[in-house]
Write a protein that holds these residues in place. Sequence first.
Motif, PDB file in Angstrom:
ATOM      1  N   GLY A 175      -5.999   9.765  -2.424  1.00 29.34           N
ATOM      2  CA  GLY A 175      -6.725  10.176  -1.228  1.00 29.34           C
ATOM      3  C   GLY A 175      -6.570   9.184  -0.094  1.00 29.34           C
ATOM      4  O   GLY A 175      -5.765   8.245  -0.155  1.00 29.34           O
ATOM      5  N   ASP A 176      -7.345   9.384   0.961  1.00 21.11           N
ATOM      6  CA  ASP A 176      -7.260   8.556   2.160  1.00 21.11           C
ATOM      7  C   ASP A 176      -8.083   7.280   2.008  1.00 21.11           C
ATOM      8  O   ASP A 176      -9.209   7.300   1.494  1.00 21.11           O
ATOM      9  CB  ASP A 176      -7.759   9.323   3.381  1.00 21.11           C
ATOM     10  CG  ASP A 176      -6.830  10.457   3.773  1.00 21.11           C
ATOM     11  OD1 ASP A 176      -5.789  10.618   3.108  1.00 21.11           O
ATOM     12  OD2 ASP A 176      -7.139  11.172   4.740  1.00 21.11           O
ATOM     13  N   LEU A 189       0.856  -1.181   0.000  1.00 20.61           N
ATOM     14  CA  LEU A 189       0.000   0.000   0.000  1.00 20.61           C
ATOM     15  C   LEU A 189       0.893   1.232   0.000  1.00 20.61           C
ATOM     16  O   LEU A 189       1.591   1.504   0.987  1.00 20.61           O
ATOM     17  CB  LEU A 189      -0.908   0.001   1.233  1.00 20.61           C
ATOM     18  CG  LEU A 189      -1.703  -1.286   1.489  1.00 20.61           C
ATOM     19  CD1 LEU A 189      -2.507  -1.176   2.775  1.00 20.61           C
ATOM     20  CD2 LEU A 189      -2.613  -1.604   0.308  1.00 20.61           C
ATOM     21  N   GLU A 190       0.900   1.962  -1.109  1.00 21.55           N
ATOM     22  CA  GLU A 190       1.792   3.105  -1.244  1.00 21.55           C
ATOM     23  C   GLU A 190       1.118   4.363  -0.704  1.00 21.55           C
ATOM     24  O   GLU A 190       0.042   4.752  -1.160  1.00 21.55           O
ATOM     25  CB  GLU A 190       2.173   3.294  -2.711  1.00 21.55           C
ATOM     26  CG  GLU A 190       2.971   2.122  -3.264  1.00 21.55           C
ATOM     27  CD  GLU A 190       3.381   2.329  -4.707  1.00 21.55           C
ATOM     28  OE1 GLU A 190       2.923   3.322  -5.314  1.00 21.55           O
ATOM     29  OE2 GLU A 190       4.158   1.521  -5.225  1.00 21.55           O
ATOM     30  N   GLY A 191       1.764   4.968   0.282  1.00 17.83           N
ATOM     31  CA  GLY A 191       1.224   6.170   0.898  1.00 17.83           C
ATOM     32  C   GLY A 191       1.723   6.299   2.325  1.00 17.83           C
ATOM     33  O   GLY A 191       2.548   5.516   2.799  1.00 17.83           O
ATOM     34  N   THR A 192       1.215   7.317   3.011  1.00 17.62           N
ATOM     35  CA  THR A 192       1.601   7.590   4.391  1.00 17.62           C
ATOM     36  C   THR A 192       0.560   7.017   5.332  1.00 17.62           C
ATOM     37  O   THR A 192      -0.630   7.352   5.230  1.00 17.62           O
ATOM     38  CB  THR A 192       1.736   9.104   4.619  1.00 17.62           C
ATOM     39  OG1 THR A 192       2.722   9.633   3.728  1.00 17.62           O
ATOM     40  CG2 THR A 192       2.151   9.404   6.047  1.00 17.62           C
ATOM     41  N   THR A 197      -5.221   4.431   8.553  1.00 11.41           N
ATOM     42  CA  THR A 197      -5.567   5.232   7.384  1.00 11.41           C
ATOM     43  C   THR A 197      -4.318   5.444   6.553  1.00 11.41           C
ATOM     44  O   THR A 197      -3.263   5.811   7.084  1.00 11.41           O
ATOM     45  CB  THR A 197      -6.146   6.602   7.795  1.00 11.41           C
ATOM     46  OG1 THR A 197      -7.383   6.396   8.485  1.00 11.41           O
ATOM     47  CG2 THR A 197      -6.408   7.465   6.565  1.00 11.41           C
ATOM     48  N   VAL A 198      -4.424   5.203   5.249  1.00  6.22           N
ATOM     49  CA  VAL A 198      -3.304   5.389   4.334  1.00  6.22           C
ATOM     50  C   VAL A 198      -3.632   6.531   3.388  1.00  6.22           C
ATOM     51  O   VAL A 198      -4.613   6.475   2.636  1.00  6.22           O
ATOM     52  CB  VAL A 198      -3.008   4.107   3.527  1.00  6.22           C
ATOM     53  CG1 VAL A 198      -1.863   4.356   2.547  1.00  6.22           C
ATOM     54  CG2 VAL A 198      -2.663   2.949   4.463  1.00  6.22           C
TER      55      VAL A 198
END
Length: 352
Positions: free
Chosen positions: A128-129, A109-112, A122-123
């Motif tokens: 988006g989220d 899962l690419e993201g913060t 939450t990513v």
Amino acid sequence: MSDYQLIVIGAGPGGYTAALEAARLGLHTAVVERREVGGTCLNRGCIPTKTLLHASQVYRDAVDGSPAGVHAGDITFNLGEMFAYKRAVSEKLRGGIHALLKGARVDLLEGTARIDAPGRVTVAGPEGDTVYTADRILAATGSVPVRPPIPGLDLPGVMTSDELLEGSDSLYESLVIMGGGVIGLELACAFAAFGTKITVVEMLPELLPREQKEAVRVLTREMKKLGISMKTGAKMLRIEKNGELLRAVYELKGAEEAVDCEQVLMAAGRRTNLSGIDAQALGLALDQKKCIMVDDHMRTNLPGVYAIGDVVGGYQLAHAAYAECEAALADILGEDKPYGTMPVPVCTYTLP
């Protein structure tokens, strides 16, 4: 039913290893990463520095080969090509990690990531989220370079190891390194071998305080042969502009001294990366160094939330994170295999 049985936050050595092993053990697993897989070790730390050290050693061996009967003529090097070589090594290894994750059916899962609560992440990704639920969460968010509160650290030309390892097409003529620990001396040796004038400023009375004193004495002698100037027991006071150069001002034996240089490297250590982890809001227990507190099974005080690697402090070594992930996964599967106090091998890479 949760989206995943395990969500791992951070795809560094501890994180991607934990995700792969969890998948092998039958857990439906995802790993979240906001940058490149491989973490600091592969992209901004161990592998890039060892690659540069190898290149500098090849160069020095060629330059100094005549006593052994090796005459290579006029020796030159191309720093841009060396950094390209470093990037190629990291890219190849990253490709291997992507292949392993795909083969193990681990979702990347690419993201913060942000831990909202036990069992909920939450990513923030490109689109988006997205909220995911998980039976267990494992934080492997690693560490980031320390930026001490010293005036002038925001000046152009002052950098951390992250920026230094991004590369340069031309060699720095002079470099002041703030910190005589593992990171500082590793890079000091590499760049001194290329001909950069290096000054190491260390606040403690000796370099590498965790290493054997005899080994440090030998290393200090060899570093002097490379032309490295070492200022131990020196407190960095400020960085200021001096024309086109930077001036590093430090206190040594009660007196103020200064050295001019082209660049300054902050290598004062690393601190835990708590990005996406609001410890106060979550009620997550931290120690005095802002590391996540865990027990011998790598459990935090939050139910179903584990942590491994640099974010829990300790040795900040990939193989230590591997052992910690084994302890965490054993606990998740109901096995009693605590991390304990096993001996951990360590090594500092320098020239020699």
